[in-house]
Design a protein around this motif. Structure first.
Motif, short mmCIF file in Angstrom:
data_model
loop_
_atom_site.label_atom_id
_atom_site.label_comp_id
_atom_site.label_asym_id
_atom_site.label_seq_id
_atom_site.Cartn_x
_atom_site.Cartn_y
_atom_site.Cartn_z
N GLN A 28 0.82 -1.21 0.00
CA GLN A 28 0.00 0.00 0.00
C GLN A 28 0.86 1.26 0.00
N PRO A 29 1.96 1.31 0.78
CA PRO A 29 2.81 2.50 0.73
C PRO A 29 3.39 2.75 -0.67
N ALA A 30 3.67 1.69 -1.41
CA ALA A 30 4.20 1.86 -2.78
C ALA A 30 3.14 2.49 -3.69
N VAL A 31 1.90 2.04 -3.55
CA VAL A 31 0.80 2.62 -4.33
C VAL A 31 0.64 4.09 -3.96
N THR A 32 0.63 4.38 -2.68
CA THR A 32 0.49 5.75 -2.20
C THR A 32 1.60 6.64 -2.75
N LYS A 33 2.83 6.15 -2.72
CA LYS A 33 3.97 6.93 -3.22
C LYS A 33 3.83 7.22 -4.71
N GLN A 34 3.35 6.25 -5.48
CA GLN A 34 3.19 6.47 -6.92
C GLN A 34 2.12 7.53 -7.18
N ILE A 35 1.04 7.48 -6.44
CA ILE A 35 -0.03 8.47 -6.62
C ILE A 35 0.46 9.85 -6.17
N GLN A 36 1.17 9.91 -5.06
CA GLN A 36 1.72 11.18 -4.59
C GLN A 36 2.72 11.75 -5.60
N SER A 37 3.48 10.89 -6.24
CA SER A 37 4.42 11.34 -7.27
C SER A 37 3.68 11.99 -8.44
N LEU A 38 2.59 11.37 -8.86
CA LEU A 38 1.77 11.97 -9.93
C LEU A 38 1.17 13.30 -9.48
N GLU A 39 0.74 13.36 -8.23
CA GLU A 39 0.16 14.60 -7.71
C GLU A 39 1.20 15.72 -7.70
N ARG A 40 2.43 15.39 -7.34
CA ARG A 40 3.51 16.39 -7.37
C ARG A 40 3.82 16.80 -8.81
N MET A 41 3.87 15.81 -9.70
CA MET A 41 4.19 16.07 -11.10
C MET A 41 3.17 17.02 -11.73
N TYR A 42 1.89 16.81 -11.43
CA TYR A 42 0.83 17.61 -12.03
C TYR A 42 0.35 18.73 -11.12
N ASN A 43 0.98 18.83 -9.94
CA ASN A 43 0.67 19.90 -8.99
C ASN A 43 -0.83 19.99 -8.68
N THR A 44 -1.41 18.84 -8.37
CA THR A 44 -2.83 18.79 -8.05
C THR A 44 -3.13 17.59 -7.17
N LYS A 45 -4.24 17.62 -6.51
CA LYS A 45 -4.73 16.49 -5.72
C LYS A 45 -5.60 15.65 -6.63
N LEU A 46 -5.35 14.34 -6.68
CA LEU A 46 -6.10 13.45 -7.57
C LEU A 46 -7.26 12.76 -6.86
N PHE A 47 -7.06 12.42 -5.61
CA PHE A 47 -8.10 11.73 -4.84
C PHE A 47 -8.27 12.42 -3.49
N VAL A 48 -9.48 12.41 -2.99
CA VAL A 48 -9.78 12.92 -1.66
C VAL A 48 -10.72 11.93 -0.98
N TYR A 49 -10.72 11.97 0.34
CA TYR A 49 -11.65 11.13 1.09
C TYR A 49 -12.86 11.95 1.51
N ASP A 50 -14.02 11.39 1.28
CA ASP A 50 -15.28 11.94 1.78
C ASP A 50 -15.71 10.98 2.89
N GLY A 51 -15.32 11.30 4.10
CA GLY A 51 -15.48 10.33 5.19
C GLY A 51 -14.50 9.20 4.97
N LYS A 52 -15.00 8.00 4.81
CA LYS A 52 -14.13 6.84 4.54
C LYS A 52 -14.11 6.47 3.06
N ARG A 53 -14.86 7.22 2.26
CA ARG A 53 -15.00 6.89 0.84
C ARG A 53 -14.05 7.71 -0.01
N LEU A 54 -13.27 7.03 -0.86
CA LEU A 54 -12.33 7.69 -1.76
C LEU A 54 -13.09 8.30 -2.93
N GLN A 55 -12.77 9.54 -3.26
CA GLN A 55 -13.43 10.25 -4.36
C GLN A 55 -12.39 10.76 -5.35
#
Length: 88
Positions: A28-55
């Motif tokens: 899971q940390p590897a997946v998180t790091k890859q997503i965070q890397s994309l977020e840094r690359m594109y300077n945006t947030k890709l996913f957010v949590y609405d309570g416990k639900r990923l959006q």
């Protein structure tokens, strides 16, 4: 195709970090790091949590459409057999 984009597309489909990590045989940390890397690359947030639900954010939806197109084109090139090396 870039492994970060592949991970991103699986997460977009499953909308669950644990299931994504299991499908891709990553931690899971590897997946998180890859997503965070994309977020840094594109300077945006890709996913957010609405309570416990990923959006998906609006930017996530835009990137998802482009990544799906890129994936489709990459698969078509592989089928055509014109290029014998990965270029993404």
């Amino acid at each position: 195709m870039d492994s970060k984009l592949q991970t991103f597309l699986v997460l977009c489909r499953l909308m669950n970090y644990r299931m994504t990590s299991e499908e891709l045989h990553l931690t899971q940390p590897a997946v998180t790091k890859q997503i965070q890397s994309l977020e840094r690359m594109y300077n945006t947030k890709l996913f957010v949590y609405d309570g416990k639900r990923l959006q998906k954010t609006k930017d996530c939806q835009i990137l998802e459409a482009y990544a799906q197109s890129l994936q489709h084109n990459y698969e078509e090139i592989k089928k055509a057999g014109k290029i014998s090396f990965p270029f993404f």
